[in-house]
Design a protein around this motif. Structure first.
Motif, PDB file in Angstrom:
ATOM      1  N   VAL A 159       0.838  -1.208   0.000  1.00 32.20           N
ATOM      2  CA  VAL A 159       0.000   0.000   0.000  1.00 32.20           C
ATOM      3  C   VAL A 159       0.872   1.258   0.000  1.00 32.20           C
ATOM      4  N   GLU A 160       1.895   1.277   0.849  1.00 28.53           N
ATOM      5  CA  GLU A 160       2.783   2.442   0.909  1.00 28.53           C
ATOM      6  C   GLU A 160       3.517   2.644  -0.408  1.00 28.53           C
ATOM      7  N   ASP A 161       3.932   1.547  -1.039  1.00 25.51           N
ATOM      8  CA  ASP A 161       4.647   1.633  -2.315  1.00 25.51           C
ATOM      9  C   ASP A 161       3.734   2.170  -3.407  1.00 25.51           C
ATOM     10  N   VAL A 162       2.509   1.634  -3.468  1.00 25.05           N
ATOM     11  CA  VAL A 162       1.553   2.094  -4.486  1.00 25.05           C
ATOM     12  C   VAL A 162       1.214   3.566  -4.272  1.00 25.05           C
ATOM     13  N   LEU A 163       1.045   3.956  -3.017  1.00 22.46           N
ATOM     14  CA  LEU A 163       0.746   5.357  -2.713  1.00 22.46           C
ATOM     15  C   LEU A 163       1.860   6.286  -3.177  1.00 22.46           C
ATOM     16  N   LYS A 199      -5.217   5.519   1.198  1.00 23.28           N
ATOM     17  CA  LYS A 199      -4.886   6.110   2.504  1.00 23.28           C
ATOM     18  C   LYS A 199      -5.779   5.539   3.606  1.00 23.28           C
ATOM     19  N   PHE A 200      -7.052   5.324   3.298  1.00 22.49           N
ATOM     20  CA  PHE A 200      -7.941   4.697   4.283  1.00 22.49           C
ATOM     21  C   PHE A 200      -7.473   3.284   4.622  1.00 22.49           C
ATOM     22  N   GLU A 201      -7.031   2.547   3.603  1.00 23.52           N
ATOM     23  CA  GLU A 201      -6.528   1.188   3.826  1.00 23.52           C
ATOM     24  C   GLU A 201      -5.257   1.219   4.676  1.00 23.52           C
ATOM     25  N   LEU A 202      -4.352   2.161   4.376  1.00 27.77           N
ATOM     26  CA  LEU A 202      -3.119   2.277   5.160  1.00 27.77           C
ATOM     27  C   LEU A 202      -3.429   2.668   6.600  1.00 27.77           C
ATOM     28  N   ALA A 203      -4.407   3.555   6.796  1.00 25.46           N
ATOM     29  CA  ALA A 203      -4.797   3.957   8.150  1.00 25.46           C
ATOM     30  C   ALA A 203      -5.355   2.759   8.929  1.00 25.46           C
ATOM     31  N   ASP A 204      -6.129   1.908   8.261  1.00 28.67           N
ATOM     32  CA  ASP A 204      -6.659   0.705   8.915  1.00 28.67           C
ATOM     33  C   ASP A 204      -5.526  -0.205   9.377  1.00 28.67           C
ATOM     34  N   ILE A 205      -4.536  -0.386   8.510  1.00 29.03           N
ATOM     35  CA  ILE A 205      -3.402  -1.265   8.854  1.00 29.03           C
ATOM     36  C   ILE A 205      -2.628  -0.699  10.043  1.00 29.03           C
ATOM     37  N   LEU A 206      -2.358   0.614  10.005  1.00 28.22           N
ATOM     38  CA  LEU A 206      -1.602   1.247  11.094  1.00 28.22           C
ATOM     39  C   LEU A 206      -2.378   1.214  12.411  1.00 28.22           C
ATOM     40  N   GLU A 207      -3.694   1.394  12.327  1.00 28.46           N
ATOM     41  CA  GLU A 207      -4.510   1.360  13.545  1.00 28.46           C
ATOM     42  C   GLU A 207      -4.521  -0.042  14.149  1.00 28.46           C
ATOM     43  N   ASN A 208      -4.586  -1.068  13.301  1.00 23.72           N
ATOM     44  CA  ASN A 208      -4.530  -2.445  13.797  1.00 23.72           C
ATOM     45  C   ASN A 208      -3.192  -2.747  14.466  1.00 23.72           C
ATOM     46  N   ASP A 209      -2.148  -2.062  14.006  1.00 26.38           N
ATOM     47  CA  ASP A 209      -0.821  -2.230  14.617  1.00 26.38           C
ATOM     48  C   ASP A 209      -0.624  -1.299  15.818  1.00 26.38           C
ATOM     49  N   ALA A 246      -1.626   6.426  11.976  1.00 24.52           N
ATOM     50  CA  ALA A 246      -2.956   6.328  11.364  1.00 24.52           C
ATOM     51  C   ALA A 246      -3.623   7.699  11.286  1.00 24.52           C
ATOM     52  N   ALA A 247      -3.498   8.491  12.371  1.00 25.63           N
ATOM     53  CA  ALA A 247      -4.086   9.836  12.367  1.00 25.63           C
ATOM     54  C   ALA A 247      -3.417  10.725  11.318  1.00 25.63           C
ATOM     55  N   ARG A 248      -2.096  10.598  11.180  1.00 28.23           N
ATOM     56  CA  ARG A 248      -1.367  11.404  10.202  1.00 28.23           C
ATOM     57  C   ARG A 248      -1.832  11.091   8.778  1.00 28.23           C
ATOM     58  N   VAL A 249      -2.061   9.820   8.482  1.00 27.43           N
ATOM     59  CA  VAL A 249      -2.518   9.428   7.144  1.00 27.43           C
ATOM     60  C   VAL A 249      -3.915   9.976   6.884  1.00 27.43           C
ATOM     61  N   LEU A 250      -4.820   9.864   7.857  1.00 32.23           N
ATOM     62  CA  LEU A 250      -6.185  10.357   7.673  1.00 32.23           C
ATOM     63  C   LEU A 250      -6.216  11.877   7.536  1.00 32.23           C
ATOM     64  N   ARG A 251      -5.338  12.560   8.261  1.00 29.93           N
ATOM     65  CA  ARG A 251      -5.291  14.022   8.172  1.00 29.93           C
ATOM     66  C   ARG A 251      -4.790  14.492   6.813  1.00 29.93           C
TER      67      ARG A 251
END
Length: 446
Positions: A83-87, A105-115, A121-126
């Motif tokens: 996801v990070e590479d594609v982004l 970005k929503f998918e990356l935020a989900d992954i970071l929140e699960n971790d 996750a907040a930085r990605v959503l912002r």
């Protein structure tokens, strides 16, 4: 993979979309494909940088996002890398692929929140430009609430309040029960972090009765309500909250019930009990507080205050410290008719001047009934009538000014007014005596 992409690049534009989709499907359906990250990178890079066409690119990216959000890749770390590479590739042409970038970005935020990477996750959503996208106000509201929750997990209450204010402006756009409950929880937590403990306690307690919330979460909110009520400024409003919590049968099972009952029953709190309660507090609830210049001056030791064992503390140092001291002042008013500055200082572990300052503030703000005799250095407590006592327990004394910082300006203005009134009365009396011949005009001029 490079060879397959070279073959696809010579196809007609109308055939490219289906061909790229078929190639993408093969990447995810191949069993044990250890080069999946490399293959996805090569495909996306070709789509974006080789001008395969925006329509084909959007189709393939949308299908890729569906595959990433499904269980096609079980390894969360590998999914995060992809996801990070594609982004990083698609971000270069974000204006053409805005919706796909947001979904990634929503998918990356989900992954970071699960971790449990809350700040990440907040930085990605912002970074998502919600105003530029075609999202409804309700969708924006959900994102803002999620950002607030993540920032509060990271103890970043300043940024959280910014996004909470944005959510407040959009709260009218939804009637969804789950969203409204999430917003109310953010309200309570923001009040908690802002040290508006009375407000936070009331909201936490209200949420603890909501049946849709998980039982463990409701127990946590009830415990948070007790904690905030204990930390709130002593007075009739806090007495009302303490009364509600004390009469709630569920609080008897909480580890903080002992301090709750002692505060409700106006018992003096001992240092050992306070230390035990302190262990349950979060960092923001142990915030340091500063004394004003006037308070430091009035709380300093005088010549007659020096004796063996006398305290040199000039005021509370933390929010908890202040809450406990103010409670003990109220508890003392239930026990004694009056008490000296030194006696109250010994009880609170403060200098006599600091004890007098604390009592003065509480009397001024309507949280303590009594008066101060500064000549005899005595605090006299007024005995509460039964109806007043009942009102105190129910918060019936009305709105009380509970400002935490007092610069003394109110008393300066009051003193100036008294001087003006006294001077006016003297002038009136002098004129009356002169008119009746009881005072000569020369004496008045002198």
């Amino acid at each position: 993979m490079d060879q397959k992409l070279a073959q696809l690049s010579v196809l007609n534009q109308k055939d490219k979309g289906a061909a790229y989709l078929f190639l993408l499907s093969g990447i995810f359906t191949s069993q044990g494909n250890i080069n999946i990250a490399h293959d996805v990178h090569a495909l996306v890079d070709h789509l974006i940088n080789q001008d395969a066409g925006i329509i084909a690119g959007r189709q393939v990216l949308s299908e890729l996002i569906k595959s990433l959000t499904s269980s096609a890749i079980l390894n969360s770390e590998l999914r995060k890398i992809i996801v990070e590479d594609v982004l990083s590739i698609v971000q270069l042409r974000a204006t053409s692929y805005e919706e796909q970038v947001n979904l990634l970005k929503f998918e990356l935020a989900d992954i970071l929140e699960n971790d449990e990477d809350w700040s990440g996750a907040a930085r990605v959503l912002r970074s998502i430009n919600l105003e530029a996208s075609q999202r409804s106000d309700e969708n924006k509201l959900r994102v803002y609430i999620r950002i607030v929750r993540l920032l509060l997990e990271e103890e970043d209450s300043v940024q959280a309040e910014t996004y909470y204010n944005r959510a407040t402006s959009l709260i009218h756009s939804t009637s969804d029960r789950e969203t409204l409950l999430a917003y109310k929880l953010c309200q309570a937590r923001i009040s908690d972090y802002a040290r508006k403990f009375l407000e936070a306690a009331s909201r936490y307690h209200e949420l603890s009765f909501v049946g849709e919330i998980d039982e463990d979460e409701r127990r946590y909110m009830l415990s948070a309500a007790v904690t905030c009520a204990v930390l709130a400024p002593a007075g009739p409003n806090r007495s009302r909250i303490l009364s509600s919590l004390y009469r709630d049968e569920r609080t008897a099972e909480l580890p903080t019930y002992n301090i709750l009952s002692k505060m409700f029953l106006d018992h003096i709190l001992r240092p050992v009990e306070v230390k035990e309660f302190e262990k349950t507090l979060k960092p923001h609830q142990l915030a340091k507080i500063a004394l004003s210049a006037n308070d430091r001056l009035s709380s300093s030791l005088e010549d007659g205050d020096f004796f063996e064992g006398a305290s040199t503390r000039t005021g509370p140092t933390t929010v908890l410290d202040r809450a406990v001291m103010e409670h003990n002042v109220l508890a003392s008013s239930r026990i004694y008719n009056n008490i000296t500055f030194g006696g109250l200082g010994a009880l609170l572990d403060l200098t006599p001047g600091a004890a007098e300052t604390m009592a003065r503030k509480m009397i001024e703000q309507g949280r303590l009934k009594g008066h101060i005799d500064q000549v005899d250095k005595l605090i006299c407590f007024e005995a509460a009538r039964e109806e007043d006592d009942a009102q105190g327990k129910a918060g019936g004394l009305g709105d009380v000014n509970q400002d935490t910082e007092d610069t003394g300006s109110l008393f300066t203005k009051r003193w100036d007014k008294q001087i003006r009134l006294t001077a006016a009365h003297v002038e009136t009396l002098a004129q009356h005596l002169t008119e009746n011949g009881l005072l000569c005009s020369e004496a008045v001029r002198m």
